[in-house]
Design an enzyme around this catalytic site. Structure first.
Site, PDB file in Angstrom:
ATOM      1  N   SER A  54       1.034  -1.197  -0.302  1.00  0.00           N
ATOM      2  CA  SER A  54      -0.414  -0.415  -0.118  1.00  0.00           C
ATOM      3  C   SER A  54       0.960   0.936  -0.145  1.00  0.00           C
ATOM      4  CB  SER A  54      -0.595   0.030   1.363  1.00  0.00           C
ATOM      5  OG  SER A  54      -1.187   1.540   1.277  1.00  0.00           O
ATOM      6  N   MET A 106     -11.933   4.180   0.030  1.00  0.00           N
ATOM      7  CA  MET A 106     -12.887   4.349   1.052  1.00  0.00           C
ATOM      8  C   MET A 106     -13.474   5.207   1.792  1.00  0.00           C
ATOM      9  SD  MET A 106      -9.762   2.611   3.525  1.00  0.00           S
ATOM     10  CE  MET A 106      -8.735   2.942   2.198  1.00  0.00           C
ATOM     11  N   HIS A 133      -8.323   0.903  -3.897  1.00  0.00           N
ATOM     12  CA  HIS A 133      -9.717   0.479  -2.670  1.00  0.00           C
ATOM     13  C   HIS A 133     -10.156   1.808  -2.246  1.00  0.00           C
ATOM     14  CE1 HIS A 133      -9.661  -1.057   1.670  1.00  0.00           C
ATOM     15  NE2 HIS A 133     -10.715  -0.745   1.421  1.00  0.00           N
ATOM     16  N   ASP A 170      -4.788   3.236  -1.540  1.00  0.00           N
ATOM     17  CA  ASP A 170      -6.105   3.574  -0.734  1.00  0.00           C
ATOM     18  C   ASP A 170      -6.828   5.330  -0.870  1.00  0.00           C
ATOM     19  OD1 ASP A 170      -6.077   1.518   0.985  1.00  0.00           O
ATOM     20  OD2 ASP A 170      -4.106   1.820   1.520  1.00  0.00           O
ATOM     21  N   HIS A 200      -1.383  -1.047  -4.116  1.00  0.00           N
ATOM     22  CA  HIS A 200      -2.705  -1.182  -3.419  1.00  0.00           C
ATOM     23  C   HIS A 200      -2.404   0.431  -3.065  1.00  0.00           C
ATOM     24  CE1 HIS A 200      -6.022  -1.965  -1.173  1.00  0.00           C
ATOM     25  NE2 HIS A 200      -5.850  -1.316   0.549  1.00  0.00           N
ATOM     26  N   ASP A 231      -6.263  -6.945   4.223  1.00  0.00           N
ATOM     27  CA  ASP A 231      -6.244  -5.542   4.468  1.00  0.00           C
ATOM     28  C   ASP A 231      -5.762  -4.704   6.084  1.00  0.00           C
ATOM     29  OD1 ASP A 231      -4.823  -3.075   3.563  1.00  0.00           O
ATOM     30  OD2 ASP A 231      -6.931  -2.380   2.999  1.00  0.00           O
ATOM     31  N   MET A 238     -11.363  -6.385   5.757  1.00  0.00           N
ATOM     32  CA  MET A 238     -10.310  -5.468   6.849  1.00  0.00           C
ATOM     33  C   MET A 238     -10.237  -5.915   7.980  1.00  0.00           C
ATOM     34  SD  MET A 238     -10.197  -3.078   4.609  1.00  0.00           S
ATOM     35  CE  MET A 238      -9.387  -2.095   5.735  1.00  0.00           C
ATOM     36  N   MET A 256      -9.621   7.951   0.646  1.00  0.00           N
ATOM     37  CA  MET A 256      -9.970   8.397   2.031  1.00  0.00           C
ATOM     38  C   MET A 256     -10.439   9.725   1.271  1.00  0.00           C
ATOM     39  SD  MET A 256      -7.371   6.686   4.788  1.00  0.00           S
ATOM     40  CE  MET A 256      -6.621   4.995   4.588  1.00  0.00           C
TER      41      MET A 256
HETATM   42  C1  DX5 Z   1      -6.287   0.866   5.563  1.00  0.00           C
HETATM   43  C2  DX5 Z   1      -5.899   0.431   4.511  1.00  0.00           C
HETATM   44  C3  DX5 Z   1      -4.469  -0.023   4.344  1.00  0.00           C
HETATM   45  C4  DX5 Z   1      -3.336   0.028   5.353  1.00  0.00           C
HETATM   46  C5  DX5 Z   1      -2.837  -0.979   5.692  1.00  0.00           C
HETATM   47  O1  DX5 Z   1      -7.276   1.700   6.092  1.00  0.00           O
HETATM   48  O2  DX5 Z   1      -6.609   0.632   3.280  1.00  0.00           O
HETATM   49  O3  DX5 Z   1      -4.569  -0.639   3.771  1.00  0.00           O
HETATM   50  O4  DX5 Z   1      -2.818   0.916   4.277  1.00  0.00           O
HETATM   51  O5  DX5 Z   1      -1.498  -0.734   6.397  1.00  0.00           O
HETATM   52  P1  DX5 Z   1      -0.902  -1.306   7.283  1.00  0.00           P
HETATM   53  O6  DX5 Z   1      -0.329  -2.683   6.300  1.00  0.00           O
HETATM   54  O7  DX5 Z   1       0.136  -0.692   6.574  1.00  0.00           O
HETATM   55  O8  DX5 Z   1      -1.877  -1.928   8.291  1.00  0.00           O
HETATM   56 ZN    ZN Z   2      -6.690  -0.581   1.152  1.00  0.00          ZN
END
Ligand code: DX5
Ligand code: ZN
Length: 214
Positions: A6, A66, A64, A33, A31, A173, A135, A35
């Site tokens: 990620s 979110m 991903h 992310d 990956h 994840d 998750m 948000m």
């Molecule tokens: C969390 C994200 C993850 C995150 C994982 O909200 O969706 O993808 O980056 O990070 P680690 O591996 O550090 O838990």
């Molecule tokens: Zn993620």
């Protein structure tokens, strides 16, 4: 094991350098992310950053989302380079339609579920999707502690996939490291996301190799 580092844990001021490190590694996907500060209590980055990553990435972008109302932005993320698009079940009242939209764009369709969401809720969508993101932390931040219950959920999801004769991949994840990764592998995981564990290491390429070899 498929490995999807990620870039949430990358150095954003040196994103090209970090993407090239991933290109030169044996990681399978990257990956990404996204948000929005609404679905999750944090804001990461959006379309322009995804596009900038895509410009340098030589691996599929595993995006991903979110975010609330993800259906509004699917087309934009496809244009910004996504090859896998995952939406949260908790953010999609018309999940079946949203999944069809993703497939019509030519992307792999994924559904992400939060730690409190039951595997049973995937029963009527599992044969339609390419990927489930389970998750193993509450989404919003990198570097959180793995929720142990995820191992049992992985087994349960694997059983559902077998029972429905689906080809869906299981991606986990949050809080993945060599110890939790091994448990997840034994429970039936196909892919692991790793942010902090990869990027906080002195030798990210070697960490990716170790995860792949689990
Ligand atoms: C969390 C994200 C993850 C995150 C994982 O909200 O969706 O993808 O980056 O990070 P680690 O591996 O550090 O838990
Ligand atoms: Zn993620």
């Amino acid at each position: 094991m498929l490995v999807s580092p990620s870039i949430l844990s990358a150095d954003f001021a040196n994103l090209q350098r970090d993407v090239e490190m991933l290109n030169n590694s044996i990681a399978d996907w990257i990956h990404v992310d996204i948000m929005d500060g609404s679905f999750v209590p944090n804001i990461s980055f959006g379309l322009p950053v995804c596009e900038a990553v895509a410009k340098h990435a030589k691996k599929p972008l595993d995006v991903h989302l979110m975010i609330v109302n993800p259906e509004k932005y699917l087309d934009n993320f496809k244009k910004a380079g996504a090859s896998h698009l995952s939406v949260h079940i908790e953010a999609c009242p018309h999940l079946h339609r949203t999944v069809q939209q993703i497939k019509e764009l030519g992307c792999k369709a994924g559904v992400a579920i939060n730690p409190h969401t039951s595997i049973n809720q995937l029963e009527d969508i599992i044969t339609e999707i390419d990927l489930v993101i389970l998750m193993s932390v509450n989404p919003g931040f990198g570097g959180q502690k793995f929720i142990n219950q995820t191992v049992e959920k992985t087994e349960k999801l694997k059983n559902l996939i077998i029972q429905k004769n689906a080809k869906t991949l299981i991606e986990i994840d949050g809080g993945v490291n060599l110890e939790t990764g091994k448990w997840l592998k034994n429970a039936g995981a196909d892919a692991l996301v790793a942010g902090n564990f990869v990027f906080a290491s002195q030798s990210p390429g070697d960490v990716i190799k170790l995860l792949k070899a689990l």
